[in-house]
Scaffold this motif. Structure first.
Motif, PDB file in Angstrom:
ATOM      1  N   UNK B 109       0.839  -1.209   0.000  1.00  0.00           N
ATOM      2  CA  UNK B 109       0.000   0.000   0.000  1.00  0.00           C
ATOM      3  C   UNK B 109       0.876   1.262   0.000  1.00  0.00           C
ATOM      4  N   UNK B 110       1.973   1.179   0.720  1.00  0.00           N
ATOM      5  CA  UNK B 110       2.863   2.337   0.841  1.00  0.00           C
ATOM      6  C   UNK B 110       4.081   2.242  -0.080  1.00  0.00           C
ATOM      7  N   UNK B 111       3.997   1.430  -1.131  1.00  0.00           N
ATOM      8  CA  UNK B 111       5.158   1.254  -2.014  1.00  0.00           C
ATOM      9  C   UNK B 111       5.672   2.596  -2.536  1.00  0.00           C
ATOM     10  N   UNK B 112       4.735   3.527  -2.824  1.00  0.00           N
ATOM     11  CA  UNK B 112       5.143   4.841  -3.312  1.00  0.00           C
ATOM     12  C   UNK B 112       6.014   5.590  -2.304  1.00  0.00           C
ATOM     13  N   UNK B 113       5.831   5.270  -1.027  1.00  0.00           N
ATOM     14  CA  UNK B 113       6.532   6.030  -0.002  1.00  0.00           C
ATOM     15  C   UNK B 113       7.945   5.508   0.238  1.00  0.00           C
ATOM     16  N   UNK B 114       8.157   4.192   0.045  1.00  0.00           N
ATOM     17  CA  UNK B 114       9.502   3.678   0.304  1.00  0.00           C
ATOM     18  C   UNK B 114      10.219   3.277  -0.969  1.00  0.00           C
ATOM     19  N   UNK B 115       9.493   3.222  -2.093  1.00  0.00           N
ATOM     20  CA  UNK B 115      10.129   2.903  -3.369  1.00  0.00           C
ATOM     21  C   UNK B 115       9.607   3.889  -4.403  1.00  0.00           C
ATOM     22  N   UNK B 503       8.008  10.288   4.036  1.00  0.00           N
ATOM     23  CA  UNK B 503       9.459  10.478   4.135  1.00  0.00           C
ATOM     24  C   UNK B 503       9.872  10.710   5.590  1.00  0.00           C
ATOM     25  N   UNK B 504       9.073  11.505   6.289  1.00  0.00           N
ATOM     26  CA  UNK B 504       9.390  11.795   7.691  1.00  0.00           C
ATOM     27  C   UNK B 504       9.365  10.499   8.507  1.00  0.00           C
ATOM     28  N   UNK B 505       8.364   9.652   8.241  1.00  0.00           N
ATOM     29  CA  UNK B 505       8.188   8.431   9.027  1.00  0.00           C
ATOM     30  C   UNK B 505       9.139   7.330   8.563  1.00  0.00           C
ATOM     31  N   UNK B 506       9.026   6.941   7.295  1.00  0.00           N
ATOM     32  CA  UNK B 506       9.788   5.791   6.817  1.00  0.00           C
ATOM     33  C   UNK B 506      11.229   6.166   6.492  1.00  0.00           C
ATOM     34  N   UNK B 507      11.445   7.411   6.085  1.00  0.00           N
ATOM     35  CA  UNK B 507      12.797   7.866   5.800  1.00  0.00           C
ATOM     36  C   UNK B 507      13.534   8.308   7.049  1.00  0.00           C
ATOM     37  N   UNK B 522       4.285  15.756  -7.617  1.00  0.00           N
ATOM     38  CA  UNK B 522       2.899  15.289  -7.690  1.00  0.00           C
ATOM     39  C   UNK B 522       2.726  14.099  -6.744  1.00  0.00           C
ATOM     40  N   UNK B 523       1.604  14.025  -6.082  1.00  0.00           N
ATOM     41  CA  UNK B 523       1.435  13.026  -5.023  1.00  0.00           C
ATOM     42  C   UNK B 523       0.083  12.317  -5.167  1.00  0.00           C
ATOM     43  N   UNK B 524       0.079  11.186  -5.864  1.00  0.00           N
ATOM     44  CA  UNK B 524      -1.202  10.479  -6.072  1.00  0.00           C
ATOM     45  C   UNK B 524      -1.890  10.083  -4.767  1.00  0.00           C
ATOM     46  N   UNK B 525      -1.108   9.687  -3.748  1.00  0.00           N
ATOM     47  CA  UNK B 525      -1.746   9.278  -2.485  1.00  0.00           C
ATOM     48  C   UNK B 525      -2.472  10.441  -1.822  1.00  0.00           C
ATOM     49  N   UNK B 526      -1.942  11.651  -2.024  1.00  0.00           N
ATOM     50  CA  UNK B 526      -2.569  12.824  -1.415  1.00  0.00           C
ATOM     51  C   UNK B 526      -3.847  13.217  -2.132  1.00  0.00           C
TER      52      UNK B 526
END
Lengths: 169, 765
Positions: B109-115, B503-507, B522-526
Motif C-alpha cells: 500500500x505504501x510502495x510509493x513512499x519507500x520505493x 518520508x518523515x516516518x519511513x525515511x 505530484x502526489x497520487x496518495x494525497x
C-alpha cells in the motif's frame, strides 16, 4: 501540606498547595486511574467525586481540596461491580478507554442523586469528551445502570480485577 | 520444537505448555527479546502467535497497536474460533517488534513512499519486494486498516496447527483418526466423548501438525442479522473490564523505581529552534529535578508532572525561527495562488475532460482547513536507560521506528532498545509520529533516571502535525439537456502531504528535510479518491503541489477525509443542477458497482430517504475504499444519510444513518462500534476539529475550542451492514469519510446554502 480523605483513607500530601489534585492523586498517591486529558476542566477524563459531586481534579488545587472527601475510580468499587461499570462493559460503550474512568465517575455521581434520569438529564450531566464516538452507547449504558441500581434488571458481573500488569515489569 | 515446511514451529513451551511460533525463514533475524527473570523463570520469549499454558489458558500475541479499534479482540477471536477455544480462557499480549510481523499488505500500500522511483514493482502484497521490505525493516506499523488482510490467514494457520496436534493427541488415546475429531468449547470431541485441551497438552507437544494446516471450512463470520443493535455479542471485547475500573495501564500509568516526570516545551509549528530560557527562574520550584535542552525543545523533570510543568513555564523558553513558521494567512495565500496560477500535474484520468470544460456547466471551489487529531490521551512515553539498555513503554503505531528514533537519541545500539507496546488512548494516526520516543530517551539519558514524558494539551495541539489544508477547483460539463455528466475535473492545490509524512516516518528524517523531499512533487496518495467512481465519460484529477510552511501528517481516513467531502458535495451540486433527485442521480452513474448501489438503497430504506427536497434537511453521500491484499483487491462501501438543520447559527445534526458493506464480518459489534465511532468522528470534523495558526501557534489549542460534539450534540445513530461473504474490509476509516458531505448536503436541503468549506462552521454559517 494538605490533608484530605481519599477513598475513605485519610491522606496527607507533602506537596505545594497549588498542585492540582489530579497530579497529587496520580504522581503522589499513585492512583493513576484518573486521567489527564486537558488540564483545563473541559474533557472530564480527570473527573473524581468530591463530597458527592463529580468534578474535574485538574483545576482543583490541593489547597482547595483540603479537608474534603475525594472518591476516585479506584475507590468506586473493589470489584467492578458498580452498576455503571457493569453497564458500560455490557453495552460495549468503550473503545480506547481513556475517557472511561472519568465518565464512570460522572455517571455514578449522576445516578447517586437521580436514580432514574431522563436522556436529557444524562446529556446535561455528561459533558465528558469521547473522541472514539461512544456517545450513543453511553446514554444507553447509563439508562441500563439506572435499571440495575433500581433493581429492575439484574447486574452483569464482570471478571474479577487482577493486579494490573505492565509489560516489562 | 519442530518445524513445518510452512515455517510454523510447535512444541513444548514454558512450564509444560504448548507454544506455536513462526520460524524466521529463510533468513535469520535476532530475536528482539530475551527471557525475563523472576516470577516467570524458565519462560522463553518467541516470536509467537499462540501460547497455551499448562492449565489450558490461551494467549494470543497481537502485533498491532490497539487504539480502541478492537483489533486485539479480533485477533484473539480469529484464533479462538479456529482452535475451538472457550472465549473465557483466551487472552492477549502485545507482540514484540519482529520480522515475522512484517506487514506486506501495508508495504504494498505504501510502495510509493519507500520505493518512490518504481512503486509498481512492489504495490501488490505478493510482490517479493513488498514482502522483503516488510520483513527486513520490519514494517510493523498499524495504519490504513491492513490488519485483517495481512494477518487473518497466518492467525488461522497457527490456530489450526494447534488444534491439529491437540486432536492428534486425543485420537491416539481413542484409537481413531484425528481427522474425524473436532474441537469445541476448549475440548477435543468425537461427538460423544470429549477431552479438555489442558489434558492433551503434554501429549500434543509430541505430534507434528499437518502441512499445510487443515483449516475449518468457514473462516470466522458473524451474520449481521444475527446481531441486531443491542444484541449480546458472542465475543465481547477483552479489553473492556480493565478499562472500566482504572486499572488498565496506559503509558502515563507506568511507575518505575526512581522515576521522575517530565514536561516539554516545543517551539512554534514550523521550523523553529530553542533560543533562550531562564534557568534561574526555576531554581526555587520545589520538586524540580533537572532541565534538559535540545535543538527544538526544552524539558524539565520533577517529582510530579505538575512540578516539571511549573518549572518549565517559569523558565519562559523562547524560540526563534530557523525556517518558515506556520501562519494561516500565508497558508491561504499560497494555496490560493497555486490554485489559480500553479502548474497542474495530471494524476489520474479516464478520457480527457479539458476540451469539454472550456466552458463548464459548473465551476466551484472547495476549501478544507487543517484537521487536528486531538486524541484524548496526549503523547506520553516512559523511558529507562540503565547499563546501556534502553526500555520504552509507549503506545505507538510504528514501534520499530520509535525504537530506532530512541536509539539514535540516546546513543544506544538498536539491539539494546526494548519497546513494550501499550494501548493508545485514541490516536487517529497521531501516534504515527515517533518524536515522543526520542525526546523521552534523550531526557532519560540526560537526567540519569527513568523518566515519564507527557505532552501537555497545549503541546499536543502545538506540536502535532495536522492533516493538510486543501483547496480544490471542481468543474463539470453536463449534457445539453442538463441531465448527464459528461466531463469532470478535480484540480487540487495541496502539498505533497503523503510523500512528506511518508518520508518523515519511513525515511526517519527531520520535518524540514521531509518537507524539502516532498516539495513540488505530484502526489497520487494525497489525491486519492478525487477521481469519482461514477460513470462519467471524461474525468481527471490534477494535483498542484504547494509548498506550505505548515508540516502535515496523516489523519484517520487519509486523503479520503477531504476528497470524499469535495466529490460527494459536488456530485450533489450536479444533481441539483440537473434537477435530479440526488440518490437516483448517483445510482444512474453507478452501473458496475452493485455493492455501493445496495448501500445507497439500504440507507435510503433505513433513513426513510425522501429525496432531500422541500427543505427536508436530509442529505446523502456514499464512498468506496480499496485495499490491495494478496488475493486481490478488497473493498469497503458505505452510504450515509444525515438529517441536519441550522439552529441559532449552529449546525444541529439530528440523525446519521449508515449502511455499510465491509464483506464478511468477524465481529459485528466491533464493526458497529467502528462505524458508529467513524460517523461521530466525521461529524466532529464536519463541524470542527480544525485550527488556524498565527506565528506558528494554533488558535484553537484547547479541546473546547475545537467544536467537538458532546453527548448532548450526539445525533441519533443507526448502522446496518450488508450480509456478505466477500473478503473482510476494515471499517475503521470507512465510517468517517462520507459523513461530512452527507451533512453538507443535508444543510443544503435544509437551508438552500451550499457550504463548500470544511469545517462547515468556518463559513460563519
Amino acid at each position: 501540606m494538605a490533608q484530605l480523605t481519599v477513598n475513605n483513607q485519610p491522606m496527607e500530601f507533602r506537596l505545594e498547595p497549588d498542585t492540582p489534585l489530579l497530579w497529587a492523586l496520580r504522581d503522589a498517591a499513585n492512583l493513576t486511574g484518573t486521567k489527564y486529558g486537558c488540564g483545563s476542566g473541559e474533557c472530564g477524563a480527570c473527573t473524581v467525586i468530591i463530597d458527592g459531586q463529580a468534578m474535574p481534579s485538574c483545576t482543583l488545587s490541593l489547597g482547595e481540596a483540603e479537608g474534603r472527601s475525594v472518591t476516585t475510580i479506584e475507590g468506586l468499587s473493589p470489584d467492578r461491580s458498580h452498576p455503571v461499570q457493569q453497564a458500560l462493559v455490557s453495552e460495549q460503550a468503550i473503545q480506547c478507554g481513556f475517557c472511561t474512568p472519568g465518565l464512570v465517575m460522572t455517571a455514578a455521581a449522576l445516578l447517586a442523586r437521580n436514580a432514574n434520569p431522563t436522556d436529557a438529564d444524562i446529556a446535561a450531566a455528561v459533558t465528558n469528551i469521547c473522541r472514539c464516538g461512544t456517545y450513543p452507547r453511553i446514554t444507553q449504558a447509563i439508562q441500563r445502570a439506572g435499571r440495575i441500581l433500581r433493581g429492575e434488571e439484574r447486574g452483569v458481573p464482570l471478571p474479577a480485577p487482577q493486579t494490573a500488569t505492565t509489560p516489562g515489569l | 520444537m519442530r518445524l513445518t515446511r510452512r515455517g510454523l514451529l510447535i512444541g513444548a513451551g514454558a512450564g509444560g505448555g504448548l507454544l506455536l511460533a513462526f520460524r524466521l525463514v529463510p533468513r535469520h533475524y535476532a530475536s528482539p527479546l530475551v527471557a525475563r527473570d523472576g516470577a516467570d523463570a524458565g519462560e522463553r520469549v518467541f516470536d509467537s502467535f499462540i501460547r497455551l499454558a499448562r492449565n489450558g489458558d490461551v494467549s494470543v500475541a497481537v502485533p498491532f497497536c490497539e487504539m480502541g479499534q478492537g483489533i486485539a479482540t479480533l485477533a484473539a477471536q480469529i484464533v479462538a474460533v479456529e482452535m475451538g477455544a472457550d472465549w473465557k480462557r483466551v487472552g492477549v499480549e502485545p507482540a514484540p517488534v519482529s520480522p515475522v510481523y512484517g506487514d506486506a499488505v501495508l508495504a504494498a500500500r505504501w510502495a510509493r513512499l519507500w520505493l518512490p522511483l518504481a512503486p509498481s514493482l512492489a504495490d501488490r502484497p505478493g510482490d517479493v519486494l513488498a514482502r522483503l521490505h516488510a520483513e527486513r525493516e520490519p514494517l510493523q506499523i498499524t495504519a490504513e486498516g491492513t490488519a485483517l488482510a495481512a494477518f487473518e490467514a497466518p492467525l488461522r494457520d497457527a490456530a489450526a496447527a494447534v488444534r491439529a496436534v491437540l486432536a492428534q493427541a486425543a485420537a491416539a488415546q481413542w484409537g481413531v483418526g484425528w481427522e474425524t475429531l473436532d474441537a469445541r468449547g476448549h475440548a477435543v470431541t468425537d461427538g460423544k466423548r470429549q477431552i479438555a485441551f489442558e489434558k492433551l497438552i503434554p501429549a500434543a507437544a509430541g505430534f507434528d501438525p499437518p502441512d499445510p494446516p487443515v483449516l475449518r471450512p468457514e473462516p470466522p463470520r458473524e451474520k449481521p442479522g444475527a446481531f441486531p443493535e443491542g444484541a449480546r455479542p458472542a465475543f465481547p471485547r477483552l479489553d473492556l473490564p480493565p478499562k472500566v475500573d482504572g486499572s488498565f495501564v496506559f503509558a502515563g500509568d507506568v511507575r518505575l523505581p526512581g522515576m521522575v516526570h517530565a514536561a516539554i516545551a516545543m517551539g512554534p509549528q514550523g521550523d523553529s529552534v530553542l533560543a533562550s530560557y531562564d534557568r534561574k527562574a526555576a531554581a526555587d520550584i520545589k520538586g524540580l529535578v533537572g532541565v534538559v535542552r535540545a535543538k527544538r525543545w526544552l524539558a524539565a523533570a520533577g517529582t510530579t508532572w505538575h512540578a516539571a510543568d511549573k518549572a518549565l513555564k517559569a523558565m519562559d523558553p523562547r524560540f526563534k525561527a530557523a525556517g518558515r513558521i506556520a501562519d494561516s494567512s500565508a497558508l491561504e495565500t499560497r494555496i490560493d495562488t497555486a490554485l489559480h496560477k500553479g502548474t497542474p500535474r495530471r494524476i489520474l484520468a479516464e478520457g480527457d475532460p479539458d476540451a469539454l470544460l472550456a466552458r463548464p456547466s459548473l465551476d466551484v471551489r472547495y476549501d478544507v482547513e487543517p484537521g487536528t487529531h486531538a486524541p484524548l490521551e496526549t503523547a506520553t512515553c516512559t523511558a529507562r536507560l540503565e547499563e546501556g539498555r534502553l526500555e520504552l513503554w509507549l503506545a505507538t503505531q510504528a514501534p520499530e521506528l520509535a525504537r530506532r528514533a530512541a536509539a539514535r537519541a540516546a546513543g544506544v545500539a538498536l539491539r539494546d532498545v526494548v519497546l513494550y507496546p501499550l494501548h493508545a488512548g485514541g490516536s487517529f494516526d497521531a501516534r504515527l509520529d515517533v518524536r515522543i520516543a526520542s525526546q523521552a530517551a534523550a531526557i532519560a539519558k540526560a537526567i540519569g533516571r527513568p523518566v515519564q514524558l507527557m505532552w501537555s494539551r497545549w503541546q499536543e495541539s502545538l506540536g502535532s502535525y495536522p492533516r493538510t489544508p486543501v483547496s480544490a477547483q471542481l468543474s463539470a460539463a453536463m449534457s445539453p439537456d442538463k441531465q448527464r455528466l459528461l466531463g469532470w475535473r478535480a484540480r487540487l492545490a495541496l502539498p505533497a502531504t503523503a510523500i512528506e509524512w511518508g518520508t518523515r516516518l519511513l525515511g526517519e528524517t527531520s520535518m524540514p528535510r521531509a518537507k524539502a523531499a516532498a516539495q513540488g512533487k505530484p502526489d497520487p496518495m494525497a489525491c486519492e479518491g478525487a477521481l469519482p467512481l461514477y460513470g462519467i465519460p471524461e474525468k481527471a484529477v490534477d494535483h498542484i503541489p504547494v509548498d506550505l510552511p505548515l508540516p502535515t501528517g496523516r489523519l484517520r481516513g487519509g486523503a479520503h477525509g477531504y476528497t470524499a467531502f469535495i466529490v460527494e458535495s459536488f456530485v450533489d451540486e450536479c444533481a441539483h443542477f440537473a434537477g435530479a433527485e440526488p440518490l437516483s442521480f448517483r445510482v444512474g452513474m453507478l452501473s458496475g458497482q452493485p455493492r455501493l448501489v445496495a448501500c445507497l438503497q439500504g440507507v435510503a430504506r433505513m433513513a426513510m430517504w425522501g429525496g432531500g427536497a422541500d427543505a427536508s434537511g436530509q442529505g446523502i453521500a456514499c464512498w468506496k475504499l480499496d485495499l490491495e491484499a494478496s488475493e486481490g483487491p478488497r473493498s469497503g462501501f458505505i452510504a450515509v444519510v444525515a438529517t441536519a438543520r441550522q439552529d441559532n447559527g449552529a449546525i444541529r445534526v439530528d440523525q446519521l444513518s449508515a449502511y455499510a458493506d465491509i464483506g464478511r464480518i468477524v465481529n459485528v459489534d466491533i464493526a458497529r462500534q467502528q462505524i458508529e465511532g467513524g460517523l461521530l468522528f466525521g461529524l466532529a470534523h464536519a463541524i470542527g476539529g480544525s485550527t488556524a495558526y498565527a506565528s506558528g501557534l494554533p488558535l484553537a489549542a484547547r479541546l473546547s475550542q475545537l467544536g467537538l460534539p458532546l453527548l448532548a450534540d450526539c445525533p441519533k445513530v443507526d448502522v446496518a451492514f450488508a450480509d456478505s461473504t466477500e473478503q473482510p474490509f476494515d471499517p475503521g476509516e470507512l465510517g468517517m469519510v462520507a459523513t461530512a458531505p452527507a451533512i453538507a448536503n443535508a444543510l443544503f436541503s435544509a437551508t438552500g446554502a451550499r457550504l463548500r468549506r470544511l469545517p462547515l462552521l468556518s463559513e460563519g454559517f
